[in-house]
Enzyme design. Structure first.
Site: not given
Ligand code: NAD
Length: 253
Positions: A38, A157
């Site tokens: 992370d 995005y």
């Molecule tokens: P979150 O923000 O809750 O957690 C994401 C984690 O990724 C965090 O711990 C952050 O520190 C880490 N991170 C951010 N940038 C980073 C980088 N450059 N290198 C390494 N780590 C990094 O996000 P989430 O909701 O768990 O989302 C995870 C994935 O799912 C993402 O790719 C997001 O686009 C995708 N997504 C999320 C949703 C949603 O509704 N939550 C929906 C569709 C897709």
């Protein structure tokens, strides 16, 4: 969750593992040794220690997936620690604020592309260098409902999330006969810190989200983890290049 899969002897690598669905997946992958990577390496380390306290094998490390050098080091560290790589979940991703396509600042485009698209590209590249030598394993990338449909104000995005599906399909057909399956999950709106942050910023956002939620609720991070584990399991042995919606029916209408 995950009562049946046994990934004993395998090595999982999860990016964006300190929170949200990455964290849920790292905890759910029972039996495997897990590398939690992370941007926040300290938090990833703390979560890894919690897994160890529960009897698992895990390490946490800092990695910004937007930086190829750091991605290469993350994969090197995984292999030096656990000797192999079977199940990478290339999950790290960010959102940028919604914007009219005619007004979007270049910085936002560059930032979201660097993490969401180039990050997955770099992860697959360095993971495959290890996995092609083994001739086995399953990669799961993380896209979004935004990889399958368009929504207003989301061009940057959604562009990155469409790209993740394209990269998955191309690499997937390239590596299927070499013993490596590559697939992608497309989460709907999941209750994670990312979505909580979005809701804090926009008072009417929850009502807007609910209009589109066929299932009438947000998803849970565990429900995405379950799909990721299935894609990595022998149960998905003939599944290649699939973009699997885990969205409570959002993209079904
Ligand atoms: P979150 O923000 O809750 O957690 C994401 C984690 O990724 C965090 O711990 C952050 O520190 C880490 N991170 C951010 N940038 C980073 C980088 N450059 N290198 C390494 N780590 C990094 O996000 P989430 O909701 O768990 O989302 C995870 C994935 O799912 C993402 O790719 C997001 O686009 C995708 N997504 C999320 C949703 C949603 O509704 N939550 C929906 C569709 C897709």
């Amino acid at each position: 969750m995950n009562p049946t899969y046994d990934f004993k002897g395998q090595v999982a690598l999860v990016t964006g593992a300190a929170k949200g669905m990455g964290l849920a997946t790292a905890f759910a992958v029972s039996g495997a040794s897990v590398v939690l990577a992370d941007l926040d390496g300290e938090l990833a380390g703390r979560e890894a220690r919690r897994i160890v306290d529960e009897g698992g094998a895990a390490i946490g490390l800092a990695c910004d997936v937007a930086e190829e050098v750091q991605v290469a080091a993350m994969v090197d560290r995984t292999v030096s620690e656990y000797r192999r790589l079977d199940m990478p979940f290339n999950n790290a991703g960010i959102q940028v604020p919604p914007s009219d396509a005619a007004e979007e600042p270049l910085d936002n485009f560059e930032r979201v592309t660097a993490v969401n698209q180039r990050g997955v590209w770099a992860c697959m590249k360095h993971e495959l260098r290890i996995m092609r030598e083994q001739g086995s394993g399953a990669i799961v990338n993380c896209s979004s409902l935004g990889g399958l449909v368009g929504l207003p104000q989301r061009a940057a995005y959604h562009g990155t999330k469409h790209a993740v599906i394209g990269m998955t399909k191309s690499a997937g057909v390239d590596y299927a006969a070499r013993g490596i399956r590559i697939n992608v999950v497309c989460p709907g709106t999941i209750d994670t810190p990312m979505v909580q942050e979005m809701l804090e910023g926009q008072s009417d956002a929850m009502a807007e989200i609910m209009k589109e939620q066929s299932i009438g609720r947000l998803g849970h991070a565990d429900e995405v983890a379950a799909a990721v584990l299935w894609l990595c399991s022998p149960g998905a042995s003939f599944v290649v290049g699939v973009a699997l919606p885990v969205d409570g029916g959002f993209t079904a209408h």
